[in-house]
Design a protein around this motif. Structure first.
Motif, PDB file in Angstrom:
ATOM      1  N   GLY A   1       0.813  -1.216   0.000  1.00  0.00           N
ATOM      2  CA  GLY A   1       0.000   0.000   0.000  1.00  0.00           C
ATOM      3  C   GLY A   1       0.843   1.261   0.000  1.00  0.00           C
ATOM      4  O   GLY A   1       0.337   2.352  -0.144  1.00  0.00           O
TER       5      GLY A   1
ATOM      6  N   ASN B   1       2.946   3.846  -4.139  1.00  0.00           N
ATOM      7  CA  ASN B   1       2.949   5.198  -4.718  1.00  0.00           C
ATOM      8  C   ASN B   1       3.711   6.183  -3.856  1.00  0.00           C
ATOM      9  O   ASN B   1       4.350   7.100  -4.363  1.00  0.00           O
ATOM     10  CB  ASN B   1       1.518   5.688  -4.927  1.00  0.00           C
TER      11      ASN B   1
ATOM     12  N   THR C   1      -8.316  16.828  -2.811  1.00  0.00           N
ATOM     13  CA  THR C   1      -8.560  15.650  -1.982  1.00  0.00           C
ATOM     14  C   THR C   1      -8.308  15.961  -0.506  1.00  0.00           C
ATOM     15  O   THR C   1      -9.038  15.492   0.376  1.00  0.00           O
ATOM     16  CB  THR C   1      -7.656  14.486  -2.434  1.00  0.00           C
TER      17      THR C   1
ATOM     18  N   LEU D   1      -1.195  11.181  -3.660  1.00  0.00           N
ATOM     19  CA  LEU D   1      -2.187  10.127  -3.889  1.00  0.00           C
ATOM     20  C   LEU D   1      -1.847   8.890  -3.060  1.00  0.00           C
ATOM     21  O   LEU D   1      -2.703   8.277  -2.426  1.00  0.00           O
ATOM     22  CB  LEU D   1      -2.225   9.772  -5.376  1.00  0.00           C
TER      23      LEU D   1
ATOM     24  N   SER E   1      -4.172   7.217  -0.161  1.00  0.00           N
ATOM     25  CA  SER E   1      -4.581   5.812  -0.244  1.00  0.00           C
ATOM     26  C   SER E   1      -4.137   5.061   0.995  1.00  0.00           C
ATOM     27  O   SER E   1      -4.869   4.237   1.527  1.00  0.00           O
ATOM     28  CB  SER E   1      -3.950   5.125  -1.456  1.00  0.00           C
TER      29      SER E   1
ATOM     30  N   GLY F   1      -7.333   4.563   2.853  1.00  0.00           N
ATOM     31  CA  GLY F   1      -7.834   3.417   2.119  1.00  0.00           C
ATOM     32  C   GLY F   1      -8.692   3.834   0.947  1.00  0.00           C
ATOM     33  O   GLY F   1      -9.007   5.005   0.766  1.00  0.00           O
ATOM     34  N   GLY F   2      -9.113   2.872   0.169  1.00  0.00           N
ATOM     35  CA  GLY F   2      -9.822   3.178  -1.063  1.00  0.00           C
ATOM     36  C   GLY F   2     -11.319   3.319  -0.896  1.00  0.00           C
ATOM     37  O   GLY F   2     -12.042   3.541  -1.861  1.00  0.00           O
TER      38      GLY F   2
ATOM     39  N   THR G   1     -12.830   9.888  -2.170  1.00  0.00           N
ATOM     40  CA  THR G   1     -11.901   8.776  -2.357  1.00  0.00           C
ATOM     41  C   THR G   1     -10.511   9.386  -2.545  1.00  0.00           C
ATOM     42  O   THR G   1     -10.392  10.580  -2.777  1.00  0.00           O
ATOM     43  CB  THR G   1     -12.247   7.970  -3.621  1.00  0.00           C
ATOM     44  N   PRO G   2      -9.469   8.567  -2.469  1.00  0.00           N
ATOM     45  CA  PRO G   2      -8.129   9.140  -2.656  1.00  0.00           C
ATOM     46  C   PRO G   2      -7.954   9.822  -4.010  1.00  0.00           C
ATOM     47  O   PRO G   2      -7.174  10.752  -4.146  1.00  0.00           O
ATOM     48  CB  PRO G   2      -7.193   7.932  -2.539  1.00  0.00           C
TER      49      PRO G   2
END
Lengths: 322, 292, 238
Positions: free
Chosen positions: A275, A278, B48, B111, B115, B119-120, B217-218
């Protein structure tokens, strides 16, 4: 096209490493190792494709993931339609190439960021359109009907990685490569010296797209199942640019270092901190842009050269520096 | 498909809401490009940021999401200041390729962070105005209405700031001629940082508003950034009026197309419009030929 | 032989008429000095000839061929070469690569290879720096590189845009001396504010003011032309 600066040692090294990689299945390497080498080859091939265009001209493309994806879909669709593999693959590459001409025709005559935007939106459009195409299986995915033995796409990918690396090597050593770098350095000056900038950019974008398309095609044959959200996600475009940027832009071996890093980091992260992919890649890119904009390999080589110069004549090292 | 007046009004209202949000985003992008000549690919991450902040306030703490607006602005502006000083300011003297890659890299980093921490999952909250307002047969969600009001108010405020006031003058001076601005005694560094902070603060507010009427969301900011880029390219890269006009145009267009076809088609056609603009008038509707 | 001819060139930017009705010719072997106060239209004229902008009206002819609407890089292939006011080296390329980057004129006679590039560099004293990145050069060296780089593509017409800007008196003299040696093969138009050092080496001088040519002839005549004096020094001096 004088190739006075083509280094035969580098050429030989590439061929030797490529040969070894190709021969790995015969040497009893484990499946895990083979997959690692495959992904190294995939990232390297895609990275060199990006490098050949964006690394050399400075025109950043965000579309290489999509170009690879187009190659993948076109090839798989052709094969599912009964077209033999030796023809399906060139078809995939050709469709990617034609797509690049469409993007390029709209944006490469313009200087500056127009091209980058055109590629950004091409990537976004590709996802949207492929999701809607019934023939491409839509969002449900497109399976390859006759799955190939896994060593075949692996071999293809290794060959492509070797080929694209040699291509970058040859271009870099040629007068054409000098002109591409001139465009990157100062396009107005390049034009004032008779360099046909728009044509050169379009040509190399097309070649680059064909290479990306081939990489995508082989990857499609490897994974044997294509999902638009995976294939056309921005991740692949990020990989295509991060590998050469981190490793070494406009060099032949830089992307190789980048690809090794990518595979290595990917494996480590999977074990220790899934996770964070990125985050790590982003952080590395920021660090590279800040401190070694040419990439790891040129930076390290430059440092070593400076140290050697210092060792030889301590007084001379500062003389020509600004 | 009967085209009644109520339908048209409904589509217009929906378009205005989207257009208002796009306007905030595009305003920030135009400001950054105009004043510091940087294309901010990280802009989406600030959107975001504002969205998640507001979600934390409204969903996590149960407070009114409207608190999220000033909080998002201030927090966003602060983060923006830091980003400008530590990262973007350092590569501005270099070829534009470097600043492009810097903002893009920051975007990837951002980003990834979102995430990782959030989380997504799709996040939303129930705090805040709920229900609809019915006027002349047209239904406007109270949330959407609040968004529209804030966008217009904030937009008007920013325009006023840019038109009058020394800061606005400094921005315009820098945008037109950097060297001349410097020799007039304008503090270039400070002006650049303020421009970036302001723009990013606006993005964060847009994010706060987006969290109110949509899900967070991310990648939510990046989705809106894409639309924002269409707006500034069609409107003209460094042009403020172009950004606003373009936002209105795209907002309405997407509302109409979204109804007539579907959301995906709306996006496809919008992006194709971008290509058309690049082909025929790359400087956009209101930009100058120097921009591209 | 007439290399360049312009006919009634007009160019406006918005309300500003930058170039008004400019007609002149340049012959092979001729060094034409283009002078005038700031804003006179000299750079615009250069840009029109080089192809960076298109004229609103009028024509440009190279060796009799109409190049008015030809793209800039194509004009280079036909034999126009230009340098820039603020040097534009390819910073990350070596000096040698800078010289070799250009594409020579279609009917070039000299080979465009390392040997001829090296001899060009020798003529301006940059030969030892051939392997150095251009980013390491001083201003004086960059000015010389700028000229050599365009010479490598064998122009018939050389447009030098403020080649002396930023150079000392002795550096300017050296560069001008070098430029004069180029006359035999090329026609040269030189724009510069350093009238004192430039004017004496010119075969012809042309003075612009407010977009128009106000004087055109031998250097000594132009120097004492009352309109020129007025343009530079104001009413009282004339």
């Amino acid at each position: 096209m004088a190739l006075t600066r083509l280094n035969p040692a580098m050429l030989a090294a590439t061929l030797v490493v490529g040969g070894l990689a190709a021969a790995l299945p015969l040497m009893g390497a484990s499946r895990y190792q083979l997959v690692l080498v495959y992904y190294f080859a995939y990232y390297l091939a895609l990275g060199q494709a990006w490098n050949l265009m964006s690394g050399m001209t400075g025109y950043v493309s965000f579309a290489h993931g999509a170009l690879a994806g187009i190659g993948a879909y076109a090839t798989v669709m052709a094969m599912n339609a009964g077209v033999p593999m030796w023809l399906s693959i060139p078809i995939g590459a050709a469709v990617a190439g034609v797509s690049s001409l469409v993007i390029g025709a709209t944006s490469l005559r313009l200087r500056g960021i127009a091209f980058t935007f055109a590629t950004l939106f091409f990537q976004a459009l590709a996802l949207l359109i492929v999701r809607k195409l019934p023939a491409a299986g839509g969002a449900g995915g497109l399976p390859l009907q006759d799955i190939l033995p896994v060593w075949l796409p692996q071999l293809f990918m290794i060959l492509l990685a070797v080929l694209s690396t040699i291509l970058v090597m040859v271009v870099r050593a040629s007068r054409t490569g000098t002109r591409l770098l001139a465009i990157k350095g100062d396009e107005a000056a390049a034009l004032s010296l008779g360099i046909a900038s728009a044509r050169l950019k379009l040509l190399f974008f097309c070649i680059s797209a064909v290479l990306a398309g081939l990489a995508g095609a082989f990857h499609g044959l490897f994974t044997a199942s294509l999902y638009p959200d995976v294939v056309f996600s921005f991740d692949m475009s990020i990989t295509a640019l991060a590998v050469p940027l981190i490793g070494g832009v406009a060099t032949a071996f830089g992307p190789a270092a980048g690809a090794i890093l990518f595979v290595g980091v990917g494996e480590l992260l999977d074990i220790f901190a899934p996770g964070l992919h990125n985050v790590v890649i982003g952080a590395l890119l920021v660090a590279v842009v800040l401190f070694m904009p040419l990439g790891l390999v040129p930076f390290t080589v430059g440092r070593m050269r400076d140290r050697r110069k210092d060792a030889r004549s301590p007084a001379a090292s500062g003389e020509y520096a600004r | 498909m009967s085209i009644s007046l109520t339908l048209v009004l409904q589509l217009i209202v929906n378009g205005l809401v989207v257009g208002g949000l796009l306007g905030l985003v595009a305003l920030g992008l135009a400001l950054i490009f105009g004043v510091i000549r940087v294309v901010n690919f990280a802009h989406g991450e600030f959107i975001t940021l504002g969205a998640y902040l507001t979600w934390l306030i409204a969903g996590g703490l149960g407070l009114s999401p409207f608190i999220g607006i000033p909080v998002a602005f201030l927090f966003g502006a602060l983060v923006g200041w830091v980003v400008q000083v530590l990262f973007i300011g350092r590569v501005m003297e270099r070829p534009p390729l470097d600043s492009l890659m810097m903002t893009y890299s920051l975007s990837i980093l951002g980003l990834g962070l979102f995430s990782f921490f959030f989380g997504g999952d799709f996040r939303s909250y129930s705090a805040g105005p709920n229900g609809d307002l019915r006027l002349a047969g047209v239904t406007v969600g109270l949330r959407s209405l609040s968004v529209l009001i804030v966008c217009v108010a904030l937009g008007a405020l920013v325009i006023m700031l840019l038109r009058s006031g020394r800061l606005g003058l400094a921005f315009r001076a820098l945008a037109q001629n950097r060297d001349a601005a410097a020799s007039c005694g304008i503090n270039i560094r400070a002006t650049e940082r303020l421009a970036f902070s302001l723009a990013v603060g606006l993005a964060a507010v847009a994010g706060a508003l987006i969290s109110l009427i949509g899900t967070t969301t991310p990648g939510v900011g990046d989705d809106w950034l894409l639309e924002g880029f269409v707006v500034v390219v069609i409107g003209g890269m460094g042009s403020i009026p172009g950004a606003l006009a373009g936002a209105l145009l795209i907002g309405l267009l997407q509302s109409i197309l979204g109804y007539a076809l579907d959301d995906s088609w709306a996006k496809i056609i919008t992006y194709l419009l971008l290509y058309l603009t690049l082909l025929t008038r790359p400087q956009g509707l209101l930009g100058s030929a120097m921009e591209m | 032989m007439t290399v360049l001819r312009t006919e009634g060139l007009e160019k406006s930017f918005g309300g500003l008429r930058a170039v008004r009705g400019v007609n002149f010719t340049v012959e092979t072997g001729q060094l034409l000095g283009l002078f005038g106060p700031n804003g006179a239209g000299k750079t615009t004229l250069f840009n029109l000839i080089a192809g960076e902008t298109r004229p609103d009206q009028g024509g440009i002819f190279l060796d009799g061929e109409d190049i008015t609407h030809l793209a800039g890089w194509r004009r280079v292939r036909l034999g126009i070469g230009r340098t820039f006011q603020v040097t534009r080296p390819f910073r990350d390329l070596t000096v040698m690569e800078n010289v070799l980057a250009g594409v020579p004129r279609s009917d070039a006679t000299r080979p465009h290879d390392e040997r001829s590039a090296y001899s060009l560099l020798e003529r301006v004293g940059l030969a030892e720096r051939a392997g150095d990145p251009a980013s390491q050069l001083t201003l004086g060296m960059l000015k010389r590189l700028e000229v050599v780089r365009v010479l490598a593509i064998e122009p018939k017409l050389l447009l030098l845009d403020e080649p002396l800007a930023g150079l000392s008196v002795s550096e300017s003299a050296e560069l001008l001396e070098f430029v004069v040696t180029l006359k035999s093969a090329t026609a040269i138009i030189i724009v510069d504010h350093n009238v004192r050092q430039c004017l004496p080496v010119c075969d012809t001088a042309m003075v612009m003011d407010g977009g128009e040519v106000i004087a055109h002839g031998l250097p000594e005549e132009v120097k004492t032309d009352p309109r020129v004096v007025r343009a530079y020094l104001g009413e009282e001096a004339a």
